[in-house]
Enzyme design. Structure first.
Site, PDB file in Angstrom:
ATOM      1  CB  CYS A 381      38.376  41.193  41.369  1.00 29.99           C
ATOM      2  SG  CYS A 381      38.282  42.864  42.230  1.00 29.99           S
ATOM      3  CG  HIS A 507      41.185  39.041  44.288  1.00 29.99           C
ATOM      4  ND1 HIS A 507      41.738  39.134  43.134  1.00 29.99           N
ATOM      5  CD2 HIS A 507      40.552  40.158  44.560  1.00 29.99           C
ATOM      6  CE1 HIS A 507      41.754  40.117  42.548  1.00 29.99           C
ATOM      7  NE2 HIS A 507      41.035  41.011  43.431  1.00 29.99           N
ATOM      8  CD  GLU A 509      42.714  35.401  42.567  1.00 27.67           C
ATOM      9  OE1 GLU A 509      43.167  36.585  42.414  1.00 27.67           O
ATOM     10  OE2 GLU A 509      41.547  35.060  42.725  1.00 27.67           O
TER      11      GLU A 509
END
Length: 545
Positions: A381, A507, A509
């Site tokens: 990001c 993102h 993750e």
């Protein structure tokens, strides 16, 4: 009909209710029961989206774009089930809904009170998740600690809930602390007794006690807790501190948590299949490689601010038989000191997301160091945006290149709002939140990592790559490896002449799992192993429960 488990916590905050709830969800899923998990948070913010990470850790983003508590990340990672905005409820959202109903006249001019209006709204939210998910079991975690004034409406609501849906359909589980007093040389049950007394004073009798402790819980202590707290001794479940949160489901399985929960809910006992989970924990505890990875951010004094990033690195470490050491680097330090001082010797660099100008130039310096020193790099990001700024300044020659978010008057806004966003005043109105598709360049590192042509990833950002500079970047050697399906939005960039240099506007993750690491993190870990100069360490198998 859905069965309901309510998880409360006592004695101290951060007792581990979220991990216990997630672990129970994992154990029930291993028995082929469908599970959903709901978080009731007592703070008055409508959601944590505008809160500083120092206040509440990271903001976890669901597929449908809800900004939620970080515990939803644990729920998803442990149960491998995607949550939605329905799975996160705050006091602020409850009061907002009730006030909106009052303004519309839904209460027919009546006096609006905590009981029944607030408690009814809470119960409706719980039933709404059950109806939407059709889960066999809905686990609800009540944030805060029993005795806090903020949690009282939630506790009153779940007290009423058992009567509403039937006693046989509700289970109350209380997570508490059994401290070891070193000077006395014994464990103490009094804090738990008082916590349960507080819970019972508002009408909730726990069915199961989860006892956090740093050592084995003697049978005598179990019997004492059973007697004083009116809980069957077999439902006094020790939760001994583990080296990793991923071992907790195995510990609780061995202690019989799922068996007792199913018995109390009158559900069929099924054979558990936790072999995959046991294997991943064994791999976690038996590494063959050791790597050091720097996380460069401005919230590094609170590791929970980057919780999903850290867990995603651990997932990649598990699958690559690696042990990772995180070097936390404050990006503000890199604005006054050479990057080499803080990054020399690391095997990879991760620059995660964030908002605000503080520490941005330090992140740019870290990326420059990783690019020039050929250190594997992953930007997430804001990390991608900083990589764009770094390239523009140091390779393209646009010395004042910046993001319009940080320098509105810059003559080279390589990161900017889209034209249609320029006049939107409301911060939320310009955010890209939730899941969006991304088309990958067939000849890119990204395509090789994902082994797909199109992917779906979660976003949380406002500013985008400025397409006015796209050809300039392409001509200077940058590869745009991922875009929106219409080609308009730049989603991923990479450098082909680098061992591993890739960054994403999204993102990744948020969708990594311990048994299914995200391709970008796995690729970074594999590159870090190659980069590492540390010799393999002897494999020392650890006995796993």
């Amino acid at each position: 009909m859905t069965k309901f488990v309510f998880v409360t916590g006592g004695v101290v905050s951060s007792i581990g209710k979220g991990i216990v709830a997630a672990s129970l969800g994992r154990l029930l899923k291993s028995r082929n029961y469908s599970v959903s998990i709901l978080k009731l948070d007592p703070y008055i913010n409508v959601d944590p989206g505008t809160m500083s990470p120092f206040q509440h850790g990271e903001v976890f983003v669901t597929q449908d774009g809800a900004e939620t508590d970080l515990d939803l990340g644990h729920y998803e990672r442990f149960t491998d089930t995607s949550m939605s905005r329905l799975n996160s409820v705050t006091t602020g959202s409850i009061y907002q809904a009730v006030i909106n109903k009052e303004r519309r006249g839904d209460y027919n001019g009546g006096t609006v009170q905590v009981i029944p209006h607030i408690t009814n709204e809470i119960k409706e939210r719980i039933l709404g998740v059950a109806d939407y998910t059709q889960a066999d079991v809905l686990i609800t975690e009540i944030g805060g600690t029993v005795g806090d004034i903020e949690s009282l409406p939630f506790l009153e609501a779940i007290r009423q809930f058992r009567k509403q849906v039937g006693r046989e359909n509700v289970l109350y589980m209380h997570v508490t602390l059994i401290p070891w007093i070193a000077s006395a040389g014994e464990m103490k049950t009094k804090p738990t007794q008082h916590s349960v007394k507080e819970l019972r004073s508002i009408g909730i009798q726990p069915d199961i006690l989860i006892c956090r402790c740093d050592r084995s819980l003697p049978q005598g202590i179990k019997e004492k807790l059973s007697s004083f707290c009116d809980v069957p001794v077999e439902c006094v479940i020790p939760a001994i501190d583990a080296k990793s949160i991923y071992e907790v489901p195995l510990i609780l399985e061995q202690e019989g948590l799922a068996f007792q929960a199913l018995s109390l809910l009158n559900m069929k006992q099924r054979q558990a299949d936790i072999s995959e989970w046991r294997n991943l924990v064994k791999k976690l505890y038996s590494p063959k490689h050791r790597v050091e990875i720097a996380i460069v951010g401005k919230y590094v004094s609170l590791s929970d601010a980057y919780l999903s990033v850290v867990e995603s690195l651990r997932h990649a470490a598990i699958t690559t038989h690696s042990e990772i050491h995180i070097r936390w680097v404050n990006s503000e330090d890199l604005e006054v000191e050479p990057a080499q001082i803080h990054l020399k010797g690391v095997d990879a660099v991760v620059v995660p997301g964030g908002f605000g100008i503080r520490g941005v130039d330090g992140k740019v310096a870290a990326i420059k160091y990783a690019r020039e020193q050929k250190i594997p790099f992953l930007g997430l990001c804001l990390g991608m945006q900083c990589a764009v700024i770094e390239w523009a300044r140091n390779i393209v020659g646009l010395k004042d290149a910046h993001s319009a978010e940080f320098e509105p008057l810059t003559t080279n806004p390589v990161i900017n709002l889209l034209p249609e966003q320029q006049d939107v005043v409301d911060l939320g109105g310009t955010m890209r939140l939730g899941i969006y598709p991304c088309r990958l360049n067939a000849n890119s590192l990204a395509a090789r990592l994902y082994e797909q042509k199109e992917i779906n990833e979660r976003h949380r950002h406002r500013y985008e790559f400025n397409n006015a500079y796209r050809n300039l970047f392409l001509d200077s050697g940058y590869v745009i490896s991922g875009t929106s399906p219409d080609g308009r939005l730049v989603e991923m960039i990479e450098l082909p002449e680098h061992p591993f240099f890739i960054a994403s506007q999204f993102h990744p993750e948020f969708i990594s799992r311990p048994n299914a690491p995200h391709p970008l993190f796995k690729g970074l870990m594999e590159a870090a192993i190659v980069c590492s100069q540390t010799s393999s360490i002897p494999q020392t198998p650890v006995q796993v429960s």
